[in-house]
Scaffold this active site. Sequence first.
Site, PDB file in Angstrom:
ATOM      1  N   GLY A  16      -1.104   7.140  -2.067  1.00 49.48           N
ATOM      2  CA  GLY A  16      -2.423   7.713  -2.356  1.00 49.48           C
ATOM      3  C   GLY A  16      -2.511   9.134  -1.823  1.00 49.48           C
TER       4      GLY A  16
ATOM      5  N   GLY B  90     -16.693  18.039  14.521  1.00 45.74           N
ATOM      6  CA  GLY B  90     -15.561  18.232  13.597  1.00 45.74           C
ATOM      7  C   GLY B  90     -15.057  16.930  13.016  1.00 45.74           C
TER       8      GLY B  90
ATOM      9  N   GLY C 170       2.239   3.422   0.750  1.00 42.91           N
ATOM     10  CA  GLY C 170       0.991   3.795   0.090  1.00 42.91           C
ATOM     11  C   GLY C 170       1.090   5.170  -0.546  1.00 42.91           C
TER      12      GLY C 170
ATOM     13  N   GLY D 178     -21.307   5.701  20.928  1.00 42.61           N
ATOM     14  CA  GLY D 178     -22.500   4.874  21.092  1.00 42.61           C
ATOM     15  C   GLY D 178     -22.386   3.552  20.347  1.00 42.61           C
TER      16      GLY D 178
ATOM     17  N   CYS E  21     -12.034  14.857   9.902  1.00 44.60           N
ATOM     18  CA  CYS E  21     -11.673  15.890   8.929  1.00 44.60           C
ATOM     19  C   CYS E  21     -11.133  17.139   9.628  1.00 44.60           C
ATOM     20  CB  CYS E  21     -12.898  16.235   8.077  1.00 44.60           C
ATOM     21  SG  CYS E  21     -12.605  17.604   6.952  1.00 44.60           S
TER      22      CYS E  21
ATOM     23  N   HIS F 263      -9.719  37.457 -17.329  1.00 45.69           N
ATOM     24  CA  HIS F 263      -8.338  37.368 -17.805  1.00 45.69           C
ATOM     25  C   HIS F 263      -7.451  38.274 -16.954  1.00 45.69           C
ATOM     26  CE1 HIS F 263      -5.034  36.929 -20.627  1.00 45.69           C
ATOM     27  NE2 HIS F 263      -4.861  38.238 -20.597  1.00 45.69           N
TER      28      HIS F 263
ATOM     29  N   VAL G  27       6.168  -3.691   1.344  1.00 44.78           N
ATOM     30  CA  VAL G  27       7.040  -3.948   2.491  1.00 44.78           C
ATOM     31  C   VAL G  27       6.797  -5.388   2.929  1.00 44.78           C
ATOM     32  CG1 VAL G  27       7.470  -3.304   4.892  1.00 44.78           C
ATOM     33  CG2 VAL G  27       6.983  -1.533   3.192  1.00 44.78           C
TER      34      VAL G  27
HETATM   35  P1  NAD Z   1      -5.721   5.846  -0.752  1.00 48.02           P
HETATM   36  O1  NAD Z   1      -6.682   4.783  -1.085  1.00 48.02           O
HETATM   37  O2  NAD Z   1      -5.829   7.184  -1.366  1.00 48.02           O
HETATM   38  O3  NAD Z   1      -4.240   5.339  -1.083  1.00 48.02           O
HETATM   39  C1  NAD Z   1      -3.704   4.152  -0.548  1.00 48.02           C
HETATM   40  C2  NAD Z   1      -2.607   3.705  -1.487  1.00 48.02           C
HETATM   41  O4  NAD Z   1      -1.895   2.666  -0.856  1.00 48.02           O
HETATM   42  C3  NAD Z   1      -3.120   3.143  -2.808  1.00 48.02           C
HETATM   43  O5  NAD Z   1      -2.437   3.754  -3.868  1.00 48.02           O
HETATM   44  C4  NAD Z   1      -2.804   1.644  -2.702  1.00 48.02           C
HETATM   45  O6  NAD Z   1      -2.515   1.070  -3.952  1.00 48.02           O
HETATM   46  C5  NAD Z   1      -1.598   1.652  -1.789  1.00 48.02           C
HETATM   47  N1  NAD Z   1      -1.369   0.426  -1.018  1.00 48.02           N
HETATM   48  C6  NAD Z   1      -2.296  -0.321  -0.388  1.00 48.02           C
HETATM   49  N2  NAD Z   1      -1.693  -1.339   0.285  1.00 48.02           N
HETATM   50  C7  NAD Z   1      -0.351  -1.191   0.084  1.00 48.02           C
HETATM   51  C8  NAD Z   1       0.800  -1.905   0.524  1.00 48.02           C
HETATM   52  N3  NAD Z   1       0.695  -2.974   1.332  1.00 48.02           N
HETATM   53  N4  NAD Z   1       2.027  -1.484   0.109  1.00 48.02           N
HETATM   54  C9  NAD Z   1       2.142  -0.403  -0.710  1.00 48.02           C
HETATM   55  N5  NAD Z   1       1.086   0.312  -1.154  1.00 48.02           N
HETATM   56  C10 NAD Z   1      -0.149  -0.078  -0.749  1.00 48.02           C
HETATM   57  O7  NAD Z   1      -5.719   5.903   0.839  1.00 48.02           O
HETATM   58  P2  NAD Z   1      -5.107   6.971   1.854  1.00 48.02           P
HETATM   59  O8  NAD Z   1      -4.084   7.807   1.201  1.00 48.02           O
HETATM   60  O9  NAD Z   1      -4.742   6.173   3.063  1.00 48.02           O
HETATM   61  O10 NAD Z   1      -6.359   7.870   2.168  1.00 48.02           O
HETATM   62  C11 NAD Z   1      -7.530   7.255   2.696  1.00 48.02           C
HETATM   63  C12 NAD Z   1      -8.769   7.983   2.265  1.00 48.02           C
HETATM   64  O11 NAD Z   1      -8.815   9.216   2.938  1.00 48.02           O
HETATM   65  C13 NAD Z   1      -8.819   8.285   0.789  1.00 48.02           C
HETATM   66  O12 NAD Z   1      -9.427   7.258   0.072  1.00 48.02           O
HETATM   67  C14 NAD Z   1      -9.640   9.534   0.757  1.00 48.02           C
HETATM   68  O13 NAD Z   1     -10.971   9.163   0.648  1.00 48.02           O
HETATM   69  C15 NAD Z   1      -9.410  10.166   2.097  1.00 48.02           C
HETATM   70  N6  NAD Z   1      -8.525  11.333   1.961  1.00 48.02           N
HETATM   71  C16 NAD Z   1      -8.888  12.339   1.125  1.00 48.02           C
HETATM   72  C17 NAD Z   1      -8.075  13.434   0.992  1.00 48.02           C
HETATM   73  C18 NAD Z   1      -8.488  14.548   0.090  1.00 48.02           C
HETATM   74  O14 NAD Z   1      -9.656  14.611  -0.268  1.00 48.02           O
HETATM   75  N7  NAD Z   1      -7.580  15.407  -0.318  1.00 48.02           N
HETATM   76  C19 NAD Z   1      -6.875  13.512   1.677  1.00 48.02           C
HETATM   77  C20 NAD Z   1      -6.544  12.473   2.500  1.00 48.02           C
HETATM   78  C21 NAD Z   1      -7.379  11.387   2.638  1.00 48.02           C
END
Ligand code: NAD
Length: 475
Positions: A185, A42, A183, A117, A45, A448, A240
């Site tokens: 993201g 698993g 962050g 490993g 993910c 539709h 930060v």
């Molecule tokens: P991310 O790369 O999506 O986002 C990280 C964000 O943090 C970026 O926008 C970056 O600019 C910002 N950042 C970096 N350093 C910083 C700082 N010091 N202060 C403020 N902002 C800062 O990374 P994540 O959200 O940690 O996710 C990691 C990975 O996990 C993703 O790249 C993705 O591949 C995977 N993920 C995918 C999904 C999905 O498919 N829905 C969901 C969760 C995670």
Amino acid sequence: MPDKNHHDLIVLGGGPGGYAAAFHAADKGFNVTLIDPEENPGGTCLYRGCIPSKAMLHAAKVISDAREASEFGVDFAEPKIDVDKLRAWKGSVVERLTSGVGKIAEMRKVKHIRGTGSFVSNTELEVKLVDGTSERHTFDKLILATGSLAISIPGWPMDNPRMMLAKDALDLPEIPKTMLIVGGGYIGLELGSVYATLGTKVTVVEMMKTILPGADKDLVRPLNKRLKQQFEAIHLETKVSSVNALKTKVKVEFEGKGADDARKEYDYVLVSVGRKPNSANLGLENTNIELDDKGFVQVDDKRRTAEANIWAIGDIAGEPMLAHKASHEGRVAVEAIAGEKSAGWDPRAIPAVVFTDPEIAWAGLMEDEAKAKGIDVQVVKFPLAASGRAITLGRTDGLTKLVVNAKTKKILGLGIAGPNAGDMIAEGVLAIEMGCVADDLRLSIHPHPTLSEAIMESADLIFNQSPHYMLPKKR
Ligand code: NAD
């Protein structure tokens, strides 16, 4: 007597890359051994990422849908949230899926060794078993699928329980009053949405000019608008500068644009600044496997490393770090190992989905990338305000965006912001992979009233012939 510690094919790491590869190899007749510390396959993910976060996002969606129903005259009382029950339900989702995958591994006769490993050489692993003992195992071939790890910021007190990574936030220790997310993201916005809906005052700091800096701005706009209402604050171009984690709160200082406006004390801080390949403590120096400057294992188009008997797939083998990319690389590696004339790794589109509300999804060539590369494209945007289905859902805050070759009208990219974007993007992936042109999409009858019509009508828009929307006149 065969050596029980010698294996034809080892898969190291049991995430969606590793277990998909192991199962595919077993189906092709290989004797497969999967090495992973968890009880069942698993990986991140299923245990600590995609699956538990989507379970929590589902709960959040139910809450926000119930709240918004008052707009059409259906009023519910404010929800009573039983955190223990919510956590247990999320756990049961994970258990159900991982135990199911475990059963399938058994049925396929994949041997599972519970441990981690590291390489002693290009044919031998030292395996630390979960019972604390160690064993040596040799192999003919190996698929490396050890994934990635959350990046934490050097010097920050991550051992304090008030400082969280995604896996800690998914454990839902409580519903805090305030939370800082560092962050903006995928993880920060998905988990921020969950906590904000449960009642936490969420602040996001993002160092770039926009949240989700990797996505086209117009796709992010509807999400940004909604999150601004849902979150206490989003501070862009802000970082930060210091963190002081105490017993009951975390004191924080900021630098950058939002430094003066941000709250300085939080119940919890979630660090979601990206992930890095899990390649540092694998003994790779005892092999000829090469890493790039970010720590990703270097592979060829068959996912083979510099060692002829070792392949690498998934997060450890490069961006994008997404489960579905890992599973498909697993297939390519196994076909290469089986000596099949596999097409190799050459996807035209790997979909990306952010499971926020609205969802954002994109695949193939997007507008910003086309601009940056000077590719001559035509881009059309179909607003969800023109979709009958979106209107019935009360969710017109989104769009479908189609990117085609300006001359041939071949579909190069699709972006969607709106409900079910993550499911709908698959049509775009198929269109791109099949080399469809805009006519293929618009002449395929879509049901539709559904949101999928927005994709068909985007293709209509290429010729400005959408029944429900007319392109603004060019000045
Ligand atoms: P991310 O790369 O999506 O986002 C990280 C964000 O943090 C970026 O926008 C970056 O600019 C910002 N950042 C970096 N350093 C910083 C700082 N010091 N202060 C403020 N902002 C800062 O990374 P994540 O959200 O940690 O996710 C990691 C990975 O996990 C993703 O790249 C993705 O591949 C995977 N993920 C995918 C999904 C999905 O498919 N829905 C969901 C969760 C995670």
